[in-house]
Design a protein around this motif. Structure first.
Motif, PDB file in Angstrom:
ATOM      1  N   ILE A   1       0.862  -1.184   0.000  1.00 30.18           N
ATOM      2  CA  ILE A   1       0.000   0.000   0.000  1.00 30.18           C
ATOM      3  C   ILE A   1       0.900   1.235   0.000  1.00 30.18           C
ATOM      4  O   ILE A   1       1.717   1.423   0.896  1.00 30.18           O
ATOM      5  CB  ILE A   1      -0.915   0.011   1.240  1.00 30.18           C
ATOM      6  CG1 ILE A   1      -1.765  -1.271   1.276  1.00 30.18           C
ATOM      7  CG2 ILE A   1      -1.832   1.230   1.231  1.00 30.18           C
ATOM      8  CD1 ILE A   1      -2.630  -1.487   0.069  1.00 30.18           C
ATOM      9  N   ALA A   2       0.734   2.054  -1.011  1.00 31.79           N
ATOM     10  CA  ALA A   2       1.549   3.275  -1.097  1.00 31.79           C
ATOM     11  C   ALA A   2       1.161   4.229   0.023  1.00 31.79           C
ATOM     12  O   ALA A   2       0.004   4.240   0.474  1.00 31.79           O
ATOM     13  CB  ALA A   2       1.338   3.947  -2.448  1.00 31.79           C
ATOM     14  N   GLU A   3       2.128   4.995   0.448  1.00 32.53           N
ATOM     15  CA  GLU A   3       1.881   5.971   1.502  1.00 32.53           C
ATOM     16  C   GLU A   3       0.772   6.931   1.068  1.00 32.53           C
ATOM     17  O   GLU A   3       0.758   7.394  -0.080  1.00 32.53           O
ATOM     18  CB  GLU A   3       3.178   6.754   1.722  1.00 32.53           C
ATOM     19  CG  GLU A   3       3.335   7.329   3.095  1.00 32.53           C
ATOM     20  CD  GLU A   3       4.626   8.137   3.145  1.00 32.53           C
ATOM     21  OE1 GLU A   3       5.697   7.538   2.933  1.00 32.53           O
ATOM     22  OE2 GLU A   3       4.525   9.354   3.370  1.00 32.53           O
ATOM     23  N   GLY A   4      -0.145   7.217   1.957  1.00 33.49           N
ATOM     24  CA  GLY A   4      -1.210   8.168   1.639  1.00 33.49           C
ATOM     25  C   GLY A   4      -2.424   7.528   0.993  1.00 33.49           C
ATOM     26  O   GLY A   4      -3.450   8.171   0.804  1.00 33.49           O
ATOM     27  N   SER A   5      -2.298   6.259   0.653  1.00 28.28           N
ATOM     28  CA  SER A   5      -3.442   5.558   0.058  1.00 28.28           C
ATOM     29  C   SER A   5      -4.458   5.243   1.150  1.00 28.28           C
ATOM     30  O   SER A   5      -4.088   4.862   2.262  1.00 28.28           O
ATOM     31  CB  SER A   5      -2.946   4.267  -0.598  1.00 28.28           C
ATOM     32  OG  SER A   5      -4.031   3.489  -1.031  1.00 28.28           O
ATOM     33  N   GLU A   6      -5.739   5.412   0.823  1.00 28.89           N
ATOM     34  CA  GLU A   6      -6.818   5.028   1.749  1.00 28.89           C
ATOM     35  C   GLU A   6      -7.758   4.118   0.978  1.00 28.89           C
ATOM     36  O   GLU A   6      -8.805   4.543   0.519  1.00 28.89           O
ATOM     37  CB  GLU A   6      -7.554   6.276   2.235  1.00 28.89           C
ATOM     38  CG  GLU A   6      -6.693   7.230   3.044  1.00 28.89           C
ATOM     39  CD  GLU A   6      -7.411   8.546   3.311  1.00 28.89           C
ATOM     40  OE1 GLU A   6      -8.124   8.626   4.321  1.00 28.89           O
ATOM     41  OE2 GLU A   6      -7.262   9.477   2.507  1.00 28.89           O
ATOM     42  N   PRO A   7      -7.343   2.868   0.808  1.00 29.42           N
ATOM     43  CA  PRO A   7      -8.068   1.989  -0.106  1.00 29.42           C
ATOM     44  C   PRO A   7      -9.508   1.745   0.326  1.00 29.42           C
ATOM     45  O   PRO A   7      -9.790   1.569   1.507  1.00 29.42           O
ATOM     46  CB  PRO A   7      -7.251   0.692  -0.085  1.00 29.42           C
ATOM     47  CG  PRO A   7      -6.332   0.782   1.071  1.00 29.42           C
ATOM     48  CD  PRO A   7      -6.172   2.212   1.425  1.00 29.42           C
ATOM     49  N   LEU A   8     -10.380   1.757  -0.658  1.00 25.45           N
ATOM     50  CA  LEU A   8     -11.795   1.530  -0.367  1.00 25.45           C
ATOM     51  C   LEU A   8     -12.480   0.902  -1.574  1.00 25.45           C
ATOM     52  O   LEU A   8     -12.025   1.053  -2.709  1.00 25.45           O
ATOM     53  CB  LEU A   8     -12.488   2.843   0.019  1.00 25.45           C
ATOM     54  CG  LEU A   8     -12.552   3.979  -1.005  1.00 25.45           C
ATOM     55  CD1 LEU A   8     -13.738   3.836  -1.944  1.00 25.45           C
ATOM     56  CD2 LEU A   8     -12.630   5.320  -0.280  1.00 25.45           C
ATOM     57  N   ALA A   9     -13.570   0.208  -1.282  1.00 32.36           N
ATOM     58  CA  ALA A   9     -14.455  -0.302  -2.337  1.00 32.36           C
ATOM     59  C   ALA A   9     -15.725   0.528  -2.269  1.00 32.36           C
ATOM     60  O   ALA A   9     -16.333   0.651  -1.202  1.00 32.36           O
ATOM     61  CB  ALA A   9     -14.754  -1.779  -2.110  1.00 32.36           C
ATOM     62  N   ALA A  10     -16.116   1.120  -3.399  1.00 32.02           N
ATOM     63  CA  ALA A  10     -17.281   1.998  -3.413  1.00 32.02           C
ATOM     64  C   ALA A  10     -18.561   1.185  -3.516  1.00 32.02           C
ATOM     65  O   ALA A  10     -18.610   0.139  -4.167  1.00 32.02           O
ATOM     66  CB  ALA A  10     -17.178   2.964  -4.592  1.00 32.02           C
TER      67      ALA A  10
END
Ligand code: AMP
Ligand code: MG
Length: 491
Positions: A64-73
């Motif tokens: 996970i790249a820094e600053g990523s806030e992974p989400l599924a819409a």
């Protein structure tokens, strides 16, 4: 080295009703197939860093790249006319948003990165074939000047996905101005969650239709904007012989970009009833049905927005009807504009749509190749050999009858033939992603791990309007034995 993605995530700041926070499921052995270096630079990303093992791990969802806030819409949608109240990103994860070098906010999404709470029965994975198809076609659409999501990268996962057979898995990194769909509005509308609906509408206005914010009726202006963009988008598809294949409301972007490339295809021989998708049994999404389906989808969006238009239901319905009534004339105007450009007409005359229809009817009767016919028409302005080829492909009497009609029309044009030819060559591409070439690239990659045909095809489609005799192979229609008659979603 740490790879910096300059994330600035606005969707992740919306209420929790909008999405589920998820992390991509790590894959075994990711390998880079293709990185779109110019697009990376547009996003302010370093293509060389992305191609390092660390970069590839990010593009595969393993890191996970820094600053990523992974989400599924979350979203809902009408699939082939049937409403499904909960769909959502079942095999995609939004890593975040980047404001690009031109100042435009863009989503960075992984497709095929593992299960999410919206996966239902699915495995959350993507097979290599559909990933390559989306890469090829979305990049070709961009080069053809059509609003579209883009492909930043494709990686193989080192794992198999189980479809009818075991197929190599892959992940696509997709860039979009957003992934908000008509179905996103439907998700909240069916739940009667007016607060979220309003929040979504405000987000879309701020992000895609900022001029609507200061309109007397902002939500009406939002609908007007979506209607106008869709009318133009579909007109562009029609001008290229593009068939999306799955125009479900969850596959229609409210930003007006082409999105969710599944069993899409470009026609070779022109016929308005053409369907490729193997799941489209009744031809709901046939070529000629696309404008009507777009309007149907827009009507579903309008229904969602009713509570925002006015507290009075009748007044809201009147607003929606008025906004939707604009689609037909906007589409007709955009479509005839596209056709005029394809025919090299600089002025606008009453009968232009009829002149184009006359040609298209003759093309359908002759089974003439859509792309080649228009390109030859451009060449024929100054090259008698191109005209001879055209006549031969039509049946001479048939072509001559139309050519005579066109000559009469050209008497009203001030431009000379060479000017007209040059303009037509900017509207009539020499190369489109022909199905048999797409198929050939996919088969080589999937069956022989040979990515050379994929690379060559992507390169051949990068400048589709340029004359390139060395790329003639990509311009020719399929021989009968090469013809592809069905395309598959591959999900
Ligand atoms: P599509 O028609 O391909 O846009 O997909 C429709 C819906 O099915 C979306 O909600 C997708 O996320 C979901 N979906 C498609 N394929 C898969 C898969 N392999 N795993 C999980 N969900 C999927
Ligand atoms: Mg979809």
């Amino acid at each position: 080295m740490t790879i910096r993605f300059p994330f600035d995530n606005s969707y992740a700041r919306l209420p929790e009703t909008f999405f589920a926070r998820v992390v991509p499921t790590p894959v075994k052995a990711p390998q880079l197939i293709k990185l779109n270096a110019p697009l990376a630079r547009e996003l302010g990303l370093d293509p060389e860093a992305l191609a390092t093992p660390e970069g590839v791990e990010i593009l595969a969802g393993r890191r996970i790249a820094e600053g990523s806030e992974p989400l599924a819409a979350a979203y809902a949608g009408h699939q082939f006319g049937n409403f499904v109240p909960q769909l959502g990103d079942g095999r995609a994860v939004l890593l975040g948003e980047i404001v690009d070098t031109a100042g435009t906010r863009r989503d960075v999404q992984l497709k095929g990165s593992g299960r999410t709470p919206y996966s239902r029965g699915g495995d959350g994975r993507a097979a290599l074939g559909p990933v390559l198809r989306e890469y090829i076609v979305s990049e070709a659409m961009a080069a053809l000047g059509v609003p579209t999501t883009r492909s930043l990268a494709a990686v193989t996962t080192g794992e198999f996905v189980l479809r009818e057979d075991a197929l190599p898995g892959a992940v696509l990194t997709r860039i979009a101005s957003s992934h908000i769909r008509v179905g996103t509005f439907q998700f909240f509308a069916v739940r009667r969650d007016e607060a979220s609906l309003r929040r979504l509408a405000d987000h879309v206005i701020a992000r895609h239709y900022p001029e609507a914010a200061s309109a007397p009726e902002p939500y009406r202006a939002l609908l007007d904007g979506v209607v106008a963009r869709q009318a133009r988008l579909i007109a562009q598809w029609m001008g290229l012989g593009f068939i999306h294949g799955v125009m479900n409301t969850d596959n229609m972007s409210v930003a007006g970009e082409t999105i969710d490339y599944g069993p899409c295809a470009f026609m070779d021989a022109y016929h308005p009833d053409t369907v490729f998708s193997s799941i489209d049994q009744f031809g709901r999404y046939a070529y000629a049905n696309q404008p009507g389906i777009a309007l149907w989808n827009l009507a579903r969006l309008a229904e969602c927005l009713l509570p925002l238009f006015s507290a009075d239901e009748d007044a809201s319905v009147a607003v929606a009807q008025e906004a939707l009534a604009a689609f037909a004339p906007l589409y007709a105007e955009a479509h005839v504009g596209v056709l005029r450009a394809k025919l090299g007409l600089f002025t606008a005359q009453e009968d232009d749509a009829a002149l184009a229809k006359d040609l298209l009817d003759r093309m359908a009767a002759a089974g003439a190749d859509f792309t080649l016919t228009f390109r030859r028409l451009a060449d024929a302005e100054t090259d008698p050999a191109a005209e001879a080829a055209l006549r031969a492909s039509f049946g001479e009497a048939d072509f001559d009858a139309w050519a005579q009609r066109r000559r009469a029309r050209l008497a009203l044009e001030p431009q000379d033939a060479a000017t007209r030819r040059d303009a037509m060559r900017r509207a009539d591409p020499a190369r489109i992603p022909r199905n048999h070439r797409v198929e050939e690239a996919i088969v080589a990659a999937v069956e022989r791990q040979d990515f050379a045909p994929f690379e060559a095809l992507v390169a051949a489609l990068a400048e589709p309007f340029e004359d390139r005799p060395d790329l003639a192979k990509y311009e020719e229609p399929p021989r009968p034995e090469e013809r592809v008659t069905a395309t598959f979603c591959g999900t």
